[in-house]
Structure formats: C-alpha cells, structure tokens
Write an enzyme that holds these catalytic residues in place. Structure first.
Site, PDB file in Angstrom:
ATOM      1  N   ASN A   1      -0.007  -6.235  -6.051  1.00  0.00           N
ATOM      2  CA  ASN A   1       0.312  -5.857  -4.666  1.00  0.00           C
ATOM      3  C   ASN A   1       1.836  -5.824  -4.507  1.00  0.00           C
ATOM      4  OD1 ASN A   1       1.183  -8.572  -4.052  1.00  0.00           O
ATOM      5  ND2 ASN A   1      -0.988  -9.116  -3.956  1.00  0.00           N
TER       6      ASN A   1
ATOM      7  N   ASP B   1      -5.692  -8.958 -10.535  1.00  0.00           N
ATOM      8  CA  ASP B   1      -4.372  -9.585 -10.433  1.00  0.00           C
ATOM      9  C   ASP B   1      -4.481 -11.099 -10.677  1.00  0.00           C
ATOM     10  OD1 ASP B   1      -1.672  -9.803  -9.919  1.00  0.00           O
ATOM     11  OD2 ASP B   1      -1.808  -9.378  -7.773  1.00  0.00           O
TER      12      ASP B   1
HETATM   13  P1  ADP Z   1      -7.176  -3.483  -5.840  1.00  0.00           P
HETATM   14  O1  ADP Z   1      -6.520  -4.398  -4.853  1.00  0.00           O
HETATM   15  O2  ADP Z   1      -6.196  -2.540  -6.499  1.00  0.00           O
HETATM   16  O3  ADP Z   1      -8.380  -2.798  -5.287  1.00  0.00           O
HETATM   17  P2  ADP Z   1      -8.851  -5.379  -7.319  1.00  0.00           P
HETATM   18  O4  ADP Z   1      -8.423  -6.369  -8.328  1.00  0.00           O
HETATM   19  O5  ADP Z   1      -9.494  -5.878  -6.074  1.00  0.00           O
HETATM   20  O6  ADP Z   1      -7.576  -4.451  -7.044  1.00  0.00           O
HETATM   21  O7  ADP Z   1      -9.872  -4.359  -7.989  1.00  0.00           O
HETATM   22  C1  ADP Z   1      -9.493  -3.358  -8.900  1.00  0.00           C
HETATM   23  C2  ADP Z   1     -10.558  -3.225  -9.974  1.00  0.00           C
HETATM   24  O8  ADP Z   1     -10.409  -4.284 -10.919  1.00  0.00           O
HETATM   25  C3  ADP Z   1     -11.990  -3.333  -9.434  1.00  0.00           C
HETATM   26  O9  ADP Z   1     -12.729  -2.217  -9.921  1.00  0.00           O
HETATM   27  C4  ADP Z   1     -12.499  -4.633 -10.043  1.00  0.00           C
HETATM   28  O10 ADP Z   1     -13.886  -4.523 -10.374  1.00  0.00           O
HETATM   29  C5  ADP Z   1     -11.667  -4.734 -11.302  1.00  0.00           C
HETATM   30  N1  ADP Z   1     -11.520  -6.063 -11.910  1.00  0.00           N
HETATM   31  C6  ADP Z   1     -11.617  -7.292 -11.354  1.00  0.00           C
HETATM   32  N2  ADP Z   1     -11.416  -8.249 -12.280  1.00  0.00           N
HETATM   33  C7  ADP Z   1     -11.166  -7.606 -13.460  1.00  0.00           C
HETATM   34  C8  ADP Z   1     -10.893  -8.012 -14.807  1.00  0.00           C
HETATM   35  N3  ADP Z   1     -10.810  -9.294 -15.143  1.00  0.00           N
HETATM   36  N4  ADP Z   1     -10.716  -7.053 -15.759  1.00  0.00           N
HETATM   37  C9  ADP Z   1     -10.781  -5.753 -15.440  1.00  0.00           C
HETATM   38  N5  ADP Z   1     -11.028  -5.299 -14.201  1.00  0.00           N
HETATM   39  C10 ADP Z   1     -11.228  -6.212 -13.223  1.00  0.00           C
END
Ligand code: ADP
Length: 167
Positions: free
Chosen positions: A23, A33
């Site tokens: 972010n 993140d």
């Molecule tokens: P944003 O705020 O950009 O939407 P998020 O982290 O909430 O970011 O989600 C972005 C993508 O990352 C989602 O599709 C989620 O399923 C995925 N995600 C969450 N944890 C992991 C992980 N450990 N490895 C890969 N992708 C992940």
C-alpha cells in the site's frame, strides 16, 4: 521469456524477485503484504521505512524494491495497486502500470526471474477476471531483456482458474 502459472504462497518462491501488493505507506498490511513481511523478517520493513523517509511512500501504480530479507528471493518489488471504485477512473491504467514498473525495476536489477501475486484482487476489490486480463496482456506484450521467467502465483482457486483459462 517464459510465462508460468502456479497455485500457492508467493513467500515460498525461489525466483530472483517476488512482487508485493503493497500500500502507499509501505508499512505493511494484510493479505500478501502481511505474509511477505512475516516470512521475510524485519529487514524488509526497515528498508521500506528508509524509502519512505527518502520519497514519502510509494504512489499508486509505481514500484520500489528492497532486499528479500529471510526470503528465498533476493529482492522484493513493492508495487501499489489501485483500489477498485467503479472502473471509470485510473484503475485499469494503474494496475497495468504496476506490472510494467515492476518489470522495468526487475530489469534494472538485472534479474532473470520474477513472481507476481494477483495485485489488487484482494481487499482492493479489483474484479478478478479483468485484473487477470490486464496482468497477462501486460506481461505478454513486455519486451524483456534480462528476464527469462515470469511466474504468476495465484493464492486462491478462482484466480488460478481464471489465469489457467486465459493463458
Ligand atoms: P490488494 O490490497 O492489492 O488487493 P491483497 O493482499 O488483499 O492485496 O490481495 C492480493 C492477492 O494476493 C489476492 O488475490 C490474494 O488471494 C493473494 N494472496 C494473499 N496471500 C498470498 C500469498 N501468501 N501468496 C500469494 N498471494 C497471496
């Protein structure tokens, strides 16, 4: 340049760089993140804070990098995806810019492989199909010099199947 698709956790990737859906604050958050900062340890956050004090965070659609800390990847490229509103604003351009700027930064670092999560498709609410189309199109059109492998890492089943169909 090869494009691969896997389902799983991006923090386990052995590519030279992994991309973080960060972010604007660069101070960590939930989702991917949080997972990257937990797995990578405190060094990544320290380096993010140093970037903040230099340039005051990271604007949406742009990318910065840190080392990989305790991760297998040497670098983490932090890019800030757009928050989805209704698609009439800059959302699509900004999402495309995340992929482009991450690739450009990776080339500057002269790395050969990079893994992307599905930027903006979690809490930021970007429609998954459209996000997948933008991600794949942008990477396919990219004329790489050092990068030999781009791996899309899908965490959830829905994204995995969308990418599988589109690829
Ligand atoms: P944003 O705020 O950009 O939407 P998020 O982290 O909430 O970011 O989600 C972005 C993508 O990352 C989602 O599709 C989620 O399923 C995925 N995600 C969450 N944890 C992991 C992980 N450990 N490895 C890969 N992708 C992940």
């Amino acid at each position: 340049m090869e494009i691969e698709l896997v389902k799983g956790d991006i923090t386990k990737e052995k590519t030279d760089a992994i991309v973080n859906a960060a972010n604007n604050s660069l101070l960590g958050g939930g989702g991917v993140d949080g997972a990257i900062h937990r797995a990578g340890g405190p060094l990544i956050l320290e380096e993010c804070k140093a970037i903040r004090s230099r340039q005051g965070g990271c604007p949406t659609g742009e990318a910065v990098y840190t080392s990989g800390g305790n991760l297998l990847a040497k670098f983490v490229i932090h890019t800030v995806g757009p928050v989805w509103k209704d698609g009439t604003g800059q959302e699509k351009k900004q999402l495309q810019s995340c992929y482009l700027q991450s690739m450009q930064l990776a080339e500057k670092l002269k790395i050969k492989s990079i893994a992307f999560p599905n930027i903006s498709t979690g809490v930021y609410g970007f429609p998954k199909k459209e996000a997948a189309q933008i991600a794949i199109e942008t990477i396919k059109d990219y004329k790489a010099s050092s990068i030999e492998l781009v791996r899309f890492v899908c965490f959830d089943e829905e994204n995995y199947h969308l990418y599988k169909d589109l690829l």
